[in-house]
Structure formats: C-alpha cells, structure tokens
Design a protein around this motif. Structure first.
Motif, PDB file in Angstrom:
ATOM      1  N   ILE A 129       0.843  -1.200   0.000  1.00 39.00           N
ATOM      2  CA  ILE A 129       0.000   0.000   0.000  1.00 39.00           C
ATOM      3  C   ILE A 129       0.872   1.242   0.000  1.00 39.00           C
ATOM      4  O   ILE A 129       1.900   1.292   0.677  1.00 39.00           O
ATOM      5  N   MET A 130       0.450   2.256  -0.765  1.00 35.91           N
ATOM      6  CA  MET A 130       1.217   3.492  -0.828  1.00 35.91           C
ATOM      7  C   MET A 130       0.253   4.661  -1.017  1.00 35.91           C
ATOM      8  O   MET A 130      -0.736   4.558  -1.739  1.00 35.91           O
ATOM      9  N   ILE A 131       0.556   5.786  -0.347  1.00 37.92           N
ATOM     10  CA  ILE A 131      -0.216   7.012  -0.543  1.00 37.92           C
ATOM     11  C   ILE A 131       0.258   7.672  -1.832  1.00 37.92           C
ATOM     12  O   ILE A 131       1.441   7.944  -2.004  1.00 37.92           O
ATOM     13  N   LEU A 132      -0.670   7.941  -2.739  1.00 39.01           N
ATOM     14  CA  LEU A 132      -0.337   8.645  -3.976  1.00 39.01           C
ATOM     15  C   LEU A 132      -0.377  10.151  -3.774  1.00 39.01           C
ATOM     16  O   LEU A 132       0.523  10.871  -4.175  1.00 39.01           O
ATOM     17  N   ASN A 133      -1.446  10.643  -3.191  1.00 41.86           N
ATOM     18  CA  ASN A 133      -1.549  12.061  -2.871  1.00 41.86           C
ATOM     19  C   ASN A 133      -2.652  12.268  -1.855  1.00 41.86           C
ATOM     20  O   ASN A 133      -3.426  11.354  -1.542  1.00 41.86           O
ATOM     21  N   LEU A 138      -8.319  13.892   2.954  1.00 44.79           N
ATOM     22  CA  LEU A 138      -8.516  12.575   2.358  1.00 44.79           C
ATOM     23  C   LEU A 138      -7.232  12.121   1.675  1.00 44.79           C
ATOM     24  O   LEU A 138      -6.444  12.932   1.198  1.00 44.79           O
ATOM     25  N   LEU A 139      -7.022  10.806   1.618  1.00 45.58           N
ATOM     26  CA  LEU A 139      -5.851  10.220   0.986  1.00 45.58           C
ATOM     27  C   LEU A 139      -6.275   9.366  -0.195  1.00 45.58           C
ATOM     28  O   LEU A 139      -7.242   8.601  -0.096  1.00 45.58           O
ATOM     29  N   LEU A 140      -5.560   9.489  -1.295  1.00 39.54           N
ATOM     30  CA  LEU A 140      -5.721   8.576  -2.421  1.00 39.54           C
ATOM     31  C   LEU A 140      -4.593   7.570  -2.352  1.00 39.54           C
ATOM     32  O   LEU A 140      -3.417   7.937  -2.374  1.00 39.54           O
ATOM     33  N   CYS A 141      -4.947   6.306  -2.228  1.00 33.86           N
ATOM     34  CA  CYS A 141      -3.954   5.248  -2.015  1.00 33.86           C
ATOM     35  C   CYS A 141      -3.994   4.217  -3.131  1.00 33.86           C
ATOM     36  O   CYS A 141      -5.053   3.900  -3.672  1.00 33.86           O
ATOM     37  N   TRP A 142      -2.817   3.726  -3.457  1.00 29.34           N
ATOM     38  CA  TRP A 142      -2.674   2.592  -4.371  1.00 29.34           C
ATOM     39  C   TRP A 142      -2.279   1.374  -3.555  1.00 29.34           C
ATOM     40  O   TRP A 142      -1.500   1.469  -2.611  1.00 29.34           O
ATOM     41  N   HIS A 143      -2.858   0.240  -3.896  1.00 31.58           N
ATOM     42  CA  HIS A 143      -2.357  -0.975  -3.265  1.00 31.58           C
ATOM     43  C   HIS A 143      -2.441  -2.124  -4.258  1.00 31.58           C
ATOM     44  O   HIS A 143      -3.258  -2.132  -5.181  1.00 31.58           O
ATOM     45  N   TYR A 144      -1.535  -3.060  -4.075  1.00 32.71           N
ATOM     46  CA  TYR A 144      -1.492  -4.231  -4.946  1.00 32.71           C
ATOM     47  C   TYR A 144      -2.216  -5.378  -4.259  1.00 32.71           C
ATOM     48  O   TYR A 144      -1.868  -5.785  -3.144  1.00 32.71           O
TER      49      TYR A 144
END
Length: 427
Positions: A129-133, A138-144
């Motif tokens: 998991i990583m915070i994109l912006n 609020l946080l927009l996160c990417w996760h695999y």
C-alpha cells in the motif's frame, strides 16, 4: 449540480419515513438542539450515530455547517504522512506530528493505526500500500491486491478510518495509467473527484525518431460512483517533459509541472485544459539545472521552490489565482540552520538530496497568518520545522537509534510528504 444534489438529499431526509419521523426522532423539529448535542460527543460515537436515521446521517456527513462547527479550521495541517524510501511499503510509513499536543488532542484515537495503512479495515496486511496524494484530509492510495494480482485504488479518511475502493477504469486499448489525483474541497462540496491521465505512446509519422504521447483524461465522481471520459485524447511530443506524476489540486484544477515549457492545468468544473507559466531560467543556466525543492498547495495557495545551484538562500513563489504568473511570497535563509546542524552542509549530493547542500524541503504549511507559516526540512536523520516569518526553527522528528547505536538511514522523497488534516468528510 451541487445545490440540486443537496436539495434531493434534504427532501429525502425530511420525508416522513418511520425511521425519520417526529415520533421516533425527538429532535426532528430542531437541528440546532441536535447539533449542540452531537457536538459534545466523542468522534467515534458521532460516526456510529450516522446509522440512526437518514437525517442524522446527512447532518453528520454532508451538512457543511455541522462540519464547520466540528472542525472550524479545515486547512490546519497537524502532521505529515511520510514514506521512508529505504524501507518497505509496510514498515516505511511515518506519521510525524508537527505540533504534538494539538495533534494528539485532535486525533482522539491511537495514532499507531497510521504506522501501516494495511491495518485499516478492508485492507489486508499482506497487501502493498502506498499514498499517492492527499487533499484536504482525504488520501488517495494505491495498493497491490496479492490475491487477484492487480492494482487497486482507494480513497481513505484517516480521521474516521473509513475507505472506499474505486471501481476499475473502463478498458482502453493501448493506454496505461500515467497518474491519478484526488480533488476535494469541503468548502465547495461534500463530494470528491479523482482525475486519471492515461497515456499511449506511438512513433511520430513525421519524425520516426520522436515519440508522440497521447493523453486521455478520465474523472471519477464520488457523487455518481463511476468513471467518465472527459473530452478527446490530446497529444504532446516528448519535449514537453510534463511531470504528470506531480500534479497538485488547487484553484478547482489539477496543476502539473513541466521542466521546459509552460505547464498544464485541468479545470474540473469546466473540464478544460489551460496553461500555467513557469519560472524563467536564470541567466547562464539551462532548464536541466533547475531543481524543484517543493511544489504543493496549502490553505488554497499554490507554492513552488526552484533552485539552480547549491545555496542556503532561496525564494518561495506563489501562483496568482488567474494564472498570470508567480510572485515571491517568502524569502528563505537557512544559514542559521546550517550553523546549528553542520551535517546539513556535509552530506554528499545524491538523488534524494536537493541542491541546497544536503537539505530536502518536504512540505510547506501555511498558517492562518504568514507568521504561522513554516517549511518542514529533512536534514540527514532529522526533520526540522523552519518558520518562514522569523527564521526560527525546531526539530520535530529525529530517527531513533537502533540496537548497537546505529541510526536508520532516512530517505524521504520530495513529493512524498502528505499532510494530515482532520476531516469528517465521507468517502
């Protein structure tokens, strides 16, 4: 559009349903009384009460007056989320309070949850998991997703511990995701949007040695819960060096940087592209000499710090709201910081250090007045808060010593600092 959606919600909440009638809700006739009671409850209890009725849910989640009472300063940054690029995604997340007592009071819960986003409900500990912006709390996160072996995106509210997965993009042959950016301004709407830029690369028919880049913008709306394509794809050659990875939401638009030419912005209300001028290259320098120390938004102001050579003095620029140009907002002199922290000038220049002799500017935070505004700087194993008005500074974080006395190698990338803002917005 917003007022129409709000009216529909109001009509629904005032309807005489069994769960929302005056007989079952003793406060149905007086929002002021209900608000005064709810304001005195702990945050955890408050969000559990959203399920009492549709009207209570609307008041707590979407009523801007209630949100303003609950958090009278929705632009106040009290901490930073930072990812140590020398650590794994799971262990490298740091939650750094910028004002300890205020932060602990505002959080109203154990901040150990923030040490790993994988602990949030709905995300597995095994996922990457990583915070994109971030945008106004609020946080927009990417996760695999290790189970389905695919990328997924979530919008997360760290204050309320709620998250919403975004639906998959519509399939578009040959296009890959260049970046996604969160757009949220609770003073304008309770809803948020996510802007996606997808890219397709092809050889130029006129110049085979040059690639053409085709970009397509897509928008997700939390109000509709779906993606839509915005306009036609547009093209740019590889000489523009548009930094789509570093977009910033400001002035109702996503604003990107370019290394060489004017930058682009995308106005969400009008769904149109515009150009943003960049700072001129100093005499005797080239565009590739420029180093972006900071580019970001704070309190509805867009800031940029660029330098072209090693220095402890630089300017903080701010963009005019009509995009007519940049002006000097603050002048910075870090000579006093370098005297107190001599390691600042002893670090070798490398990929994670700016030209400012071993100093990396991670974030710029605007206060309610200029006197309360500050920079957060990384100096080797420390984070330092530098006041932009009077030059005073203090250490806000120092890497703890490991067993044997060694210190963990600390590397925070610029653009990887995500402000924590207390927010009660629904996701």
């Amino acid at each position: 559009m917003l007022s129409e959606g709000t009216d529909k919600r109001a009509e629904l909440s005032d309807a005489p349903t069994p769960e929302n009638s005056s007989s079952s809700d003793p406060f149905a006739a007086n929002d002021d009384i209900l608000t005064e009671i709810l304001m005195r409850l702990p945050v955890r209890s408050l969000f559990r009460l959203k399920s009492v009725s549709k009207r209570w849910h609307f008041l707590i989640s979407n009523d801007p007056h209630f949100s303003a009472r609950l958090n009278p300063d929705p632009c106040s940054v009290s901490a930073l989320f930072l990812h140590n690029t020398n650590s794994s995604f799971q262990t490298g997340l740091q939650f750094i309070p910028l004002c300890n007592e205020k932060t602990l009071r505002s959080l109203n819960h154990d901040d150990s949850l923030f040490r790993s986003l994988a602990h949030f409900p709905g995300l597995s500990d095994s996922d990457t998991i990583m915070i994109l912006n971030s945008c106004h709390g609020l946080l927009l996160c990417w996760h695999y997703d290790n189970i389905q072996e695919k990328d997924r995106y979530h919008v997360l509210n760290p204050t309320t511990k709620k998250l919403t997965p975004l639906p998959d993009h519509p399939y578009r042959d040959g296009y890959v995701i260049e970046g996604l950016w969160l757009a949220h301004d609770p003073s304008r709407s309770p809803h948020y949007k996510v802007v996606s830029v997808r890219t397709k690369v092809s050889a130029s028919p006129d110049r085979p040695d040059v690639n053409d880049y085709h970009y397509q913008i897509e928008i997700y709306s939390s109000e509709t819960g779906s993606w839509k394509t915005s306009g036609e794809a547009f093209s740019a050659d590889d000489g523009t060096d548009m930094l789509f990875g570093g977009g910033v939401y400001w002035n109702g638009a996503i604003n990107w940087l370019s290394n060489r030419a004017d930058s682009l912005y995308f106005n969400l209300d009008e769904e149109r592209l515009g150009t943003m001028p960049m700072l001129p290259v100093p005499e005797g320098k080239w565009w590739y000499d420029k180093e972006v120390m900071h580019y970001g938004e704070s309190r509805h102001h867009l800031h940029l710090v660029e330098i072209c050579s090693p220095t402890t003095r630089f300017n903080v620029y701010e963009m005019e709201r009509d995009y007519s140009g940049w002006f000097v907002k603050f002048r910075v002199d870090l000579a006093g910081v370098a005297t107190s922290f001599p390691e600042m000038t002893q670090m070798p220049g490398n990929w994670y250090c700016s030209y400012s002799e071993g100093t990396s500017s991670l974030s710029l935070v605007r206060g309610e007045s200029d006197e309360e505004s500050f920079l957060v700087l990384q100096l080797a194993d420390k984070l330092v808060r530098y006041n932009l008005a009077d030059g005073a500074f203090m250490t806000v974080y120092e890497v703890p010593s490991l067993r044997g006395g060694d210190v963990e190698d600390l590397r925070f990338s610029r653009g990887g600092a995500h402000p924590y803002i207390e927010s009660y917005s629904s996701v």
